[in-house]
Motif scaffolding. Structure first.
Motif, PDB file in Angstrom:
ATOM      1  N   LEU A 114      35.332  38.849  50.775  1.00 43.51           N
ATOM      2  CA  LEU A 114      34.137  39.272  50.222  1.00 43.51           C
ATOM      3  C   LEU A 114      33.144  40.339  50.794  1.00 43.51           C
ATOM      4  CD1 LEU A 114      33.153  36.516  47.391  1.00 43.51           C
ATOM      5  CD2 LEU A 114      34.223  38.776  47.253  1.00 43.51           C
ATOM      6  N   PRO A 115      32.882  40.127  52.015  1.00 44.20           N
ATOM      7  CA  PRO A 115      31.947  40.820  52.832  1.00 44.20           C
ATOM      8  C   PRO A 115      32.633  42.196  52.945  1.00 44.20           C
ATOM      9  CG  PRO A 115      31.972  38.831  53.953  1.00 44.20           C
ATOM     10  CD  PRO A 115      33.247  38.779  52.695  1.00 44.20           C
ATOM     11  N   GLN A 116      33.958  42.275  52.986  1.00 46.85           N
ATOM     12  CA  GLN A 116      34.687  43.770  53.026  1.00 46.85           C
ATOM     13  C   GLN A 116      34.515  44.440  51.707  1.00 46.85           C
ATOM     14  OE1 GLN A 116      38.132  44.074  55.943  1.00 46.85           O
ATOM     15  NE2 GLN A 116      37.743  41.712  55.803  1.00 46.85           N
ATOM     16  N   ALA A 117      34.885  43.560  50.612  1.00 49.65           N
ATOM     17  CA  ALA A 117      35.143  44.106  49.308  1.00 49.65           C
ATOM     18  C   ALA A 117      33.860  44.542  48.586  1.00 49.65           C
ATOM     19  CB  ALA A 117      35.451  42.734  48.291  1.00 49.65           C
ATOM     20  N   LEU A 118      32.551  43.980  49.400  1.00 48.01           N
ATOM     21  CA  LEU A 118      31.336  44.298  48.628  1.00 48.01           C
ATOM     22  C   LEU A 118      30.988  45.839  48.683  1.00 48.01           C
ATOM     23  CD1 LEU A 118      28.700  41.394  49.772  1.00 48.01           C
ATOM     24  CD2 LEU A 118      29.714  42.096  47.438  1.00 48.01           C
ATOM     25  N   LYS A 119      31.582  46.561  49.689  1.00 50.13           N
ATOM     26  CA  LYS A 119      31.245  47.831  50.013  1.00 50.13           C
ATOM     27  C   LYS A 119      32.151  48.750  48.905  1.00 50.13           C
ATOM     28  CE  LYS A 119      30.519  47.712  54.862  1.00 50.13           C
ATOM     29  NZ  LYS A 119      30.909  48.255  56.046  1.00 50.13           N
ATOM     30  N   VAL A 120      33.075  48.210  48.486  1.00 56.22           N
ATOM     31  CA  VAL A 120      33.540  48.613  47.173  1.00 56.22           C
ATOM     32  C   VAL A 120      33.252  48.364  45.876  1.00 56.22           C
ATOM     33  CG1 VAL A 120      36.121  49.058  46.123  1.00 56.22           C
ATOM     34  CG2 VAL A 120      35.962  48.873  48.820  1.00 56.22           C
ATOM     35  N   ILE A 121      32.677  47.144  45.779  1.00 54.63           N
ATOM     36  CA  ILE A 121      32.110  46.599  44.611  1.00 54.63           C
ATOM     37  C   ILE A 121      30.636  46.974  43.927  1.00 54.63           C
ATOM     38  CG2 ILE A 121      31.454  44.470  43.276  1.00 54.63           C
ATOM     39  CD1 ILE A 121      33.443  42.934  45.030  1.00 54.63           C
ATOM     40  N   ILE A 122      29.875  47.265  44.922  1.00 56.51           N
ATOM     41  CA  ILE A 122      28.461  47.576  44.757  1.00 56.51           C
ATOM     42  C   ILE A 122      28.291  48.999  44.145  1.00 56.51           C
ATOM     43  CG2 ILE A 122      26.167  47.894  45.779  1.00 56.51           C
ATOM     44  CD1 ILE A 122      26.478  45.705  47.577  1.00 56.51           C
ATOM     45  N   PRO A 123      28.956  50.072  44.669  1.00 58.03           N
ATOM     46  CA  PRO A 123      28.655  51.258  43.836  1.00 58.03           C
ATOM     47  C   PRO A 123      28.968  51.310  42.308  1.00 58.03           C
ATOM     48  CG  PRO A 123      29.621  51.714  45.844  1.00 58.03           C
ATOM     49  CD  PRO A 123      29.563  50.190  45.810  1.00 58.03           C
ATOM     50  N   PRO A 124      30.108  50.885  41.872  1.00 54.59           N
ATOM     51  CA  PRO A 124      30.696  50.742  40.591  1.00 54.59           C
ATOM     52  C   PRO A 124      29.678  49.802  39.495  1.00 54.59           C
ATOM     53  CG  PRO A 124      32.202  49.954  41.742  1.00 54.59           C
ATOM     54  CD  PRO A 124      31.256  50.509  42.671  1.00 54.59           C
ATOM     55  N   LEU A 125      29.439  48.866  40.572  1.00 52.61           N
ATOM     56  CA  LEU A 125      28.079  47.507  39.862  1.00 52.61           C
ATOM     57  C   LEU A 125      27.050  48.350  39.489  1.00 52.61           C
ATOM     58  CD1 LEU A 125      28.460  44.777  39.032  1.00 52.61           C
ATOM     59  CD2 LEU A 125      27.399  44.069  41.249  1.00 52.61           C
ATOM     60  N   ALA A 126      26.423  49.272  40.457  1.00 50.56           N
ATOM     61  CA  ALA A 126      25.117  49.743  40.054  1.00 50.56           C
ATOM     62  C   ALA A 126      25.402  50.678  38.760  1.00 50.56           C
ATOM     63  CB  ALA A 126      24.866  50.910  41.418  1.00 50.56           C
ATOM     64  N   ILE A 174      32.620  43.991  34.623  1.00 51.96           N
ATOM     65  CA  ILE A 174      32.262  43.492  35.885  1.00 51.96           C
ATOM     66  C   ILE A 174      33.597  42.655  36.675  1.00 51.96           C
ATOM     67  CG2 ILE A 174      30.918  42.336  37.432  1.00 51.96           C
ATOM     68  CD1 ILE A 174      28.662  43.202  35.712  1.00 51.96           C
ATOM     69  N   ALA A 175      34.413  42.006  35.738  1.00 53.84           N
ATOM     70  CA  ALA A 175      35.388  41.277  36.312  1.00 53.84           C
ATOM     71  C   ALA A 175      36.708  42.355  37.067  1.00 53.84           C
ATOM     72  CB  ALA A 175      35.932  40.426  35.091  1.00 53.84           C
ATOM     73  N   GLU A 176      36.596  43.323  36.155  1.00 54.21           N
ATOM     74  CA  GLU A 176      37.566  44.449  36.745  1.00 54.21           C
ATOM     75  C   GLU A 176      37.331  44.879  37.904  1.00 54.21           C
ATOM     76  OE1 GLU A 176      41.200  45.122  35.268  1.00 54.21           O
ATOM     77  OE2 GLU A 176      40.131  42.881  35.168  1.00 54.21           O
ATOM     78  N   ILE A 177      35.947  45.235  38.168  1.00 47.17           N
ATOM     79  CA  ILE A 177      35.286  45.886  39.428  1.00 47.17           C
ATOM     80  C   ILE A 177      35.606  44.842  40.545  1.00 47.17           C
ATOM     81  CG2 ILE A 177      33.104  46.390  40.579  1.00 47.17           C
ATOM     82  CD1 ILE A 177      32.345  47.506  37.609  1.00 47.17           C
ATOM     83  N   VAL A 178      35.362  43.438  40.373  1.00 45.11           N
ATOM     84  CA  VAL A 178      35.362  42.668  41.190  1.00 45.11           C
ATOM     85  C   VAL A 178      36.949  42.318  41.718  1.00 45.11           C
ATOM     86  CG1 VAL A 178      35.067  39.891  41.704  1.00 45.11           C
ATOM     87  CG2 VAL A 178      33.392  41.237  40.652  1.00 45.11           C
ATOM     88  N   ARG A 179      37.680  42.266  40.668  1.00 44.22           N
ATOM     89  CA  ARG A 179      39.037  42.182  40.875  1.00 44.22           C
ATOM     90  C   ARG A 179      39.606  43.217  42.005  1.00 44.22           C
ATOM     91  NH1 ARG A 179      43.329  44.682  39.344  1.00 44.22           N
ATOM     92  NH2 ARG A 179      42.347  45.771  37.924  1.00 44.22           N
ATOM     93  N   ALA A 180      39.265  44.593  41.496  1.00 44.72           N
ATOM     94  CA  ALA A 180      39.685  45.775  42.195  1.00 44.72           C
ATOM     95  C   ALA A 180      39.116  45.713  43.862  1.00 44.72           C
ATOM     96  CB  ALA A 180      39.349  46.826  41.484  1.00 44.72           C
ATOM     97  N   GLY A 181      37.966  45.212  43.877  1.00 46.57           N
ATOM     98  CA  GLY A 181      37.277  45.336  45.214  1.00 46.57           C
ATOM     99  C   GLY A 181      37.969  44.172  45.952  1.00 46.57           C
TER     100      GLY A 181
END
Length: 314
Positions: free
Chosen positions: A234-246, A199-206
């Motif tokens: 972060l509000p803009q990065a969430l759209k990138v983060i949430i799909p791989p987070l699921a 998840i750390a890498e997902i957040v970093r990439a987002g």
């Protein structure tokens, strides 16, 4: 305890997951290769069933399995039996592990993009160490550390046994049986640390997917680093983060089977117990695989709905 059933279940699930990914192509026109692949899969399943019936003369006894979902108690009526208890424990374990993993992963991901060299080095050490260690090793390390050091020192076990009836019911609803809380905590912590590295890498990439101009624009408005992250990036990065987070939550459900080696009574552990007591190997592990598949497919469907909603809002 042998890990072969766990490997078999995870291998079967991965095969089914590949089939589900291929079925997502139904939105476009099917070609000859699609029909050929479907026919090949059906033929392989038919051959397997025929070999079981003709070669091994296996006597399927599904009636033995159904009774382990629910049982009738004289005082409480219908209550969950071994398989349902294992499924509920898997759900609890996955939810707690994911919540903790999101915390660990978010902090590590933010540290990975920090201006502090020390923070970046510590976060990278955590990510690289955990991602390059077998999860089974982590399970044993944290199990013996938590159960033999943390729990006795904290006095939590004694406090749990001293709870009132309604308090014990709340604890059992959230974490399972009181006598298994130490193993449950070790399993959840291990999964959280393991999944948190990904998840750390997902957040970093987002965060890095947000254009650098957004940082500069927010800085020109007088925002500090924390406000830049919280209000702009972060509000803009969430759209990138949430799909791989699921998708990582689905991975946590699959990886939760590994904690059966420390006697956490989740789905795979209950399958091992049933196999040892009933000797119905194929029925037990087919049922376990189907339960995992149904659970993860439901999560995949929910993840696709969330992803579609985020795409619509873009």
């Amino acid at each position: 305890m042998s890990l072969m059933p766990h490997v078999a279940v995870k291998g079967f699930f991965n095969l089914c997951h590949v089939a589900v990914i291929l079925m997502k192509r139904v939105n476009r026109r099917l070609c000859f290769l699609d029909y050929a692949l479907l026919a090949l899969c059906c033929g392989a399943v038919a051959m397997l069933v025929w070999k079981m019936q003709a070669g091994r003369e296996y006597d399927w006894q599904w009636g033995v399995i159904w009774q382990y979902f629910f049982r009738h108690d004289a005082q409480e009526g219908w209550v969950a039996n071994l398989l349902m208890q294992g499924l509920l424990t898997t759900i609890r374990l996955s939810i707690w592990a994911t919540l903790l993993a999101v915390v660990f992963g978010t902090l590590a991901g933010l540290a990975r993009v920090s201006r502090s060299r020390l923070s970046r080095m510590l976060a990278r050490t955590y990510v690289e160490t955990v991602r390059n260690l077998p999860p089974l090793v982590l399970v044993f390390i944290f199990y013996f550390f938590v159960s033999s050091q943390v729990m006795p020192a904290s006095g939590l076990e004694d406090a749990l046994y001293g709870l009132s009836t309604w308090q014990r019911q709340v604890v059992e609803f959230l974490f399972g049986p009181v006598q298994g809380v130490a193993a449950f905590a070790a399993g959840a912590l291990t999964l959280a640390i393991y999944e948190g590295a990904y998840i750390a890498e997902i957040v970093r990439a987002g965060i890095e997917s947000v254009e650098h101009g957004q940082w500069e624009a927010s800085a020109s408005l007088g925002f500090g680093r924390f406000d830049q992250l919280r209000l702009v990036v972060l509000p803009q990065a969430l759209k990138v983060i949430i799909p791989p987070l699921a998708g990582q939550f689905i991975s946590t459900i699959k990886d939760s089977a590994i904690v059966s080696v420390i006697s956490v009574q989740e789905l795979t552990f209950q399958g091992l117990e049933l196999m040892a007591s009933t000797f119905r190997t194929f029925e037990v592990w087919t049922t376990i695989a189907v339960l995992y598949l149904v659970l993860t497919l439901l999560c995949s469907y929910a993840a696709r709905r969330v992803e579609a909603r985020l795409r619509w809002q873009t």
